[in-house]
Design an enzyme around this catalytic site. Structure first.
Site, PDB file in Angstrom:
ATOM      1  N   TYR A 132      -3.503   2.898  -0.910  1.00  0.00           N
ATOM      2  CA  TYR A 132      -3.358   4.764  -0.041  1.00  0.00           C
ATOM      3  C   TYR A 132      -3.781   4.089   1.548  1.00  0.00           C
ATOM      4  CZ  TYR A 132      -3.630   7.877   3.842  1.00  0.00           C
ATOM      5  OH  TYR A 132      -2.786   8.584   5.426  1.00  0.00           O
ATOM      6  N   ASP A 162       1.534   4.409  -0.809  1.00  0.00           N
ATOM      7  CA  ASP A 162       1.997   5.165   0.138  1.00  0.00           C
ATOM      8  C   ASP A 162       1.643   3.625   1.368  1.00  0.00           C
ATOM      9  OD1 ASP A 162       1.963   5.926   2.982  1.00  0.00           O
ATOM     10  OD2 ASP A 162       0.882   7.780   2.574  1.00  0.00           O
ATOM     11  N   HIS A 247       5.677  13.667   1.837  1.00  0.00           N
ATOM     12  CA  HIS A 247       6.373  12.753   0.851  1.00  0.00           C
ATOM     13  C   HIS A 247       7.595  12.508   0.246  1.00  0.00           C
ATOM     14  CE1 HIS A 247       3.871   9.280   3.001  1.00  0.00           C
ATOM     15  NE2 HIS A 247       3.121  11.081   3.188  1.00  0.00           N
TER      16      HIS A 247
END
Length: 282
Positions: A132, A162, A247
């Site tokens: 992340y 991500d 998302h």
């Protein structure tokens, strides 16, 4: 006639045993945007069961180390996490009970920005890195992390998460040019023989995983990266919508069959088969 039918049936069964079947593995990645609400955890657990991945990687769990036990999904008992004391960031890897997975090494940071696991899945080596990246300076962060983990990255590595970074102009509805930091990140990926699997399998498709209400743009900032050497194993990659996060998810299907057919050590003759006359004749 009866004996012939019986023998044909036996042939079929034995031949079936002799076929080497490579395992099929699916990996899904999703930024869940927080898991502190029990209702949200319940919905995410239901979604994971519905998608039924071999491995599920989550980002932004927002769970602190003392709350990490709250992430539980029936059928995915093995859960490895990197958590942040401040209930920020947080990443998790869930591995299905249906597979034979053995962890050999785990690396993670105290900020909950990444976790890396090395192990074997169906006797195949696998290195999985779940990232992340922070909202600011994301390309630089990812590049630096790749440099730090360079010794751990090999042909069996899959990097998901991500990354908060569109890697090409096609990954944004604005078609905005990519900046210097992203160019440098792409150069680093190239040096390490890493590829963006979605873009490799869908060279002309503009698929998006995130909508920015502030900018009114869609972008693909969530990624699954693999190695050039394994390009033939990446069977399918798709974007999957999720209604409980800002998302969308990405799902990759991998087929290990190619290697299984080549590797002589994957299959050994069962000598008792030689007691059957038809096998000797064949």
């Amino acid at each position: 006639m009866g004996r012939e039918t019986k023998e044909t049936e036996e042939n079929r069964k034995t031949r079936h045993k002799m076929v080497v079947v490579g395992p099929h593995v699916s990996i899904i990645t999703l930024n869940v945007n927080g898991l502190n609400s029990p209702i949200k955890r319940h919905r995410v657990a239901g979604w994971i069961k519905e998608q039924d991945p071999t491995i599920c990687c989550l980002q932004e769990t927002h769970l602190s180390p003392k709350d990490k036990h709250r992430l539980r999904v029936k059928g995915w008992r093995t859960i490895l996490q990197a958590n942040n004391e401040q209930k920020k960031a947080g990443v998790a890897i869930l591995i299905s009970d249906k597979v034979d997975f053995k962890a050999k090494q785990i690396k993670k940071d105290k900020e909950g920005q990444y976790i890396m696991i090395k192990g074997t899945l169906h006797q195949e080596d696998i290195t999985l890195i779940n990232i992340y990246a922070p909202n600011t300076g994301a390309p630089k962060f990812v590049k630096q992390l790749l440099i730090e983990l360079k010794e751990d990255i090999n042909n069996n590595t899959i990097i998901v998460g991500d990354l908060n970074t569109p890697l090409t102009p096609m990954d944004r509805t604005s078609r905005q040019k990519i900046n210097k930091e992203i160019i440098e990140l792409n150069e680093k990926l190239d040096q390490m023989d890493l590829i963006d699997i979605y873009r490799t399998l869908h060279p002309k498709t503009a698929g998006y995983t995130f909508f920015s209400s502030a900018h009114g743009t869609f972008s693909r900032i969530d990624h699954i990266l693999g190695t050039k050497a394994n390009i033939n194993k990446y069977k399918r990659v798709e974007i999957i919508s999720s209604i409980f996060s800002d998302h969308n998810a990405i799902k990759l299907e991998i087929n290990y069959k190619k290697k299984a057919e080549k590797g002589a050590k994957m299959w050994r003759l069962n000598n008792t088969l030689l007691n059957k006359q038809w096998i000797i004749e064949e």
